[in-house]
Design an enzyme around this catalytic site. Sequence first.
Site, short mmCIF file in Angstrom:
data_model
loop_
_atom_site.label_atom_id
_atom_site.label_comp_id
_atom_site.label_asym_id
_atom_site.label_seq_id
_atom_site.Cartn_x
_atom_site.Cartn_y
_atom_site.Cartn_z
N ARG A 167 -17.88 -9.10 -27.62
CA ARG A 167 -18.49 -8.41 -27.27
C ARG A 167 -18.06 -6.54 -27.42
NH1 ARG A 167 -14.53 -9.12 -21.32
NH2 ARG A 167 -16.14 -11.44 -21.24
N ASP B 269 -13.32 -12.31 31.41
CA ASP B 269 -12.13 -11.39 30.74
C ASP B 269 -13.04 -10.07 30.10
OD1 ASP B 269 -9.79 -10.67 29.79
OD2 ASP B 269 -10.39 -11.22 27.30
N ARG C 54 -24.35 -18.50 -16.96
CA ARG C 54 -25.30 -19.02 -18.43
C ARG C 54 -25.84 -20.28 -18.22
NH1 ARG C 54 -25.62 -16.37 -23.28
NH2 ARG C 54 -26.71 -18.34 -23.84
N ALA D 13 -3.46 -22.58 -25.52
CA ALA D 13 -2.53 -23.50 -25.30
C ALA D 13 -3.25 -25.06 -24.94
CB ALA D 13 -2.29 -22.72 -23.91
N GLY E 65 -15.58 -25.64 -21.75
CA GLY E 65 -15.04 -26.56 -20.94
C GLY E 65 -15.64 -26.65 -19.64
#
Length: 732
Positions: free
Chosen positions: A320, A507, A10, A387, A30
């Site tokens: 939701r 190789d 969003r 928290a 945030g």
Amino acid sequence: MNKTIIVSNRLPLQISIEQDQLNVTPSVGGLATGMKSVHADGNGLWVGWTGITDEELDADLKKEVDAKVKDVKCKAVGLTQDDIDQFYLGFSNRTLWPLFHYFLEYTEFEDSQWEAYKRVNQKFAEVVLDTIEDGDTVWIHDYQLLLLPQLIKDVKPEVTIGFFLHIPFPSYEIFRTFPWREELLTGMLGADLIGFHTYDYERHFLSSVKRILRLDVNFNEITYHDRIVKVDSFPMGIDYNKFHDAALEHDNPNTEISELQKRIDTHLNEDGDKKLILSIDRLDYTKGIPNRIRAFEYFLNKHPEYKEKVRLVMLAVPSRSGVPQYQLLKKETDELVGRINGEFSTVSWTPIWYFYRSLPFENLIDLYTSSDIALITPVRDGMNLVAKEYVATRTKQNGVLILSEMAGAAKEMNEALLINPNSFEDFASALKKALTMPLEEQNNRMKILQKRLKRYDVEKWADEFFKTLESTNKLQDVVVSKKINESVQNDIVEAYKKAKKRLVLLDYDGTLVGFKDNPQDAKPDEELYGLLDQFENQNNTKLCLISGRDKATFENWYGNKSYDLITDHGVWMRERSQWTPLEILKTEWMTNIKPILETFVDRTPGTFIEEKEYSLAWHYRTADPELAQIRTMELNTVLTSMVANNELSVLQGNKVIEIKSSNVNKGRATTQLLMKEDYDFILIMGDDWTDEYMFEAAPDLATTIKIGYVKTKAKYQIKDPEKVRALLKQLV
């Protein structure tokens, strides 16, 4: 000026259409805050969905949305209602969200939703690629866009890409149940830096990369094709000052008191001993809300002296609501709150205040500042910023945080009371301790927490990630410093054509063919035979294959070919179809070493011994990579003490440990070969560290090429056997 393109599901905007009027306001979450210095203040562009489906927009309205979005340095990705139903509500939230949070019982695996997830990630890629320029940096966020890094890297390999996952990354045992696990990991590995909140999530991701994709991981760096992908942990912070300053303003006597605060004050003033316990979450099954309510009931029964003394203030933010599991969770929560309030309530006291709604910011501050205890106990959480917000608002440095050890935040908030969210006993004892904790201890714990959170805020988080992302460019410079580009390749081809006497020394395993689980499956294909025959038919060109393979195998594969062969790391040489020994070796030691290798085979599923004429090889390509890592260390320790006095060497190859005579190596064989002729063009190619002996023995004029991007003495590096064959085709 180079720009930073931020990509998330969003846009950091709230966009709504009311009476054909478009309203656009910035978000205050945030991530939007953390990206402010990169996006708004810097030369940034944010790509994401507006929140409005294509069906809701006519042509004029779409133009208006695009213009308003552009004004705030954003660009919209258009999504249909079907995209939202299948990609977002479907795959993102019914598959990835429950799986990554360890809720396998809620996880759905629908092909149609997976197709939608791929389709929408491609839509995001097209918008990003439409705006990207050389030198730009892309920072992609979260689980909805796990395929996007590789989609961008495929088209723009030089662009620097960062990816950050904001939810947990599950353990390998959980992640391996996912049907499209390889595609998801490959998508993420398009990034140059992959970030997680905690070291645990980082470790789980690296484990899955090792065990599912079987890539080499060195500490936190993954070698992936021609790049090094760095993986690191960056615990996300909050806008500390915003919450702390709001709490100071709340405590100002001149600030108007809200209706919610008046109600809280009335409750607290009735009895000075009353305590508020705060619980704030989205209504999500990962948050453990029913468990928390039952644990609170357990506490009241175990400590009846706290009845009418404590109140649980529970804010559950709707989330939701159209998904069946969330509807059932809402019903269960409502019933639990009703039952417990009915059982314990008195005329003047209700044990749980329950709010099922979003609250404005100022009301959140009311709750944070008024609550003596914050009870944050998710059963699984990527970080949990609530928290941290609670701690930031404790301006008097009092209050106690009770935090689930299953939250990412627990890793950096040890001063909180950490509990197992599934243990009612833990709940009860932590609540009792919090309610009786002396003020001095509250202050000491809170001071440390606040100092840490203030220092490592959300802007610091973004800055640290961005600095690490920029430093990954230096990693890539080291890796590609010897990478063969078009100019170098043209020079090699030109030198080959001009040469009068050429030596091509190649190789085999890992150079001309890719590795196989069973070494005998790596036999030459028709294309390789044809390519080698072309070299052999060129005038003045000597072709020689040099390998750790045994003589019998090469005789079987190339017995009817005329080019030269060196086998067993340099024991045997075939020239003009005649085999001659380059070294005379003892093999008695093999009877002593083989039983040791057999014990490691017995203890390590997926490993086996390859017994050659002059060496023993312990292969562990199909073993569990993490177990193999332990066993190889053990085996090296055991063998080192045994081989020292027997003139033996332990070679660490690509998923193989080989024991052979110290008197033999490819360098000695190369030297003997070079002494026989005077060459003016020498090409030597090899992939593992046994080939480093060849590179050391090569004269300065030789073109030495290492296959793979690891430390080497070769002059150049090339990606893989496919690129080797492409170069050889150019030469002939």
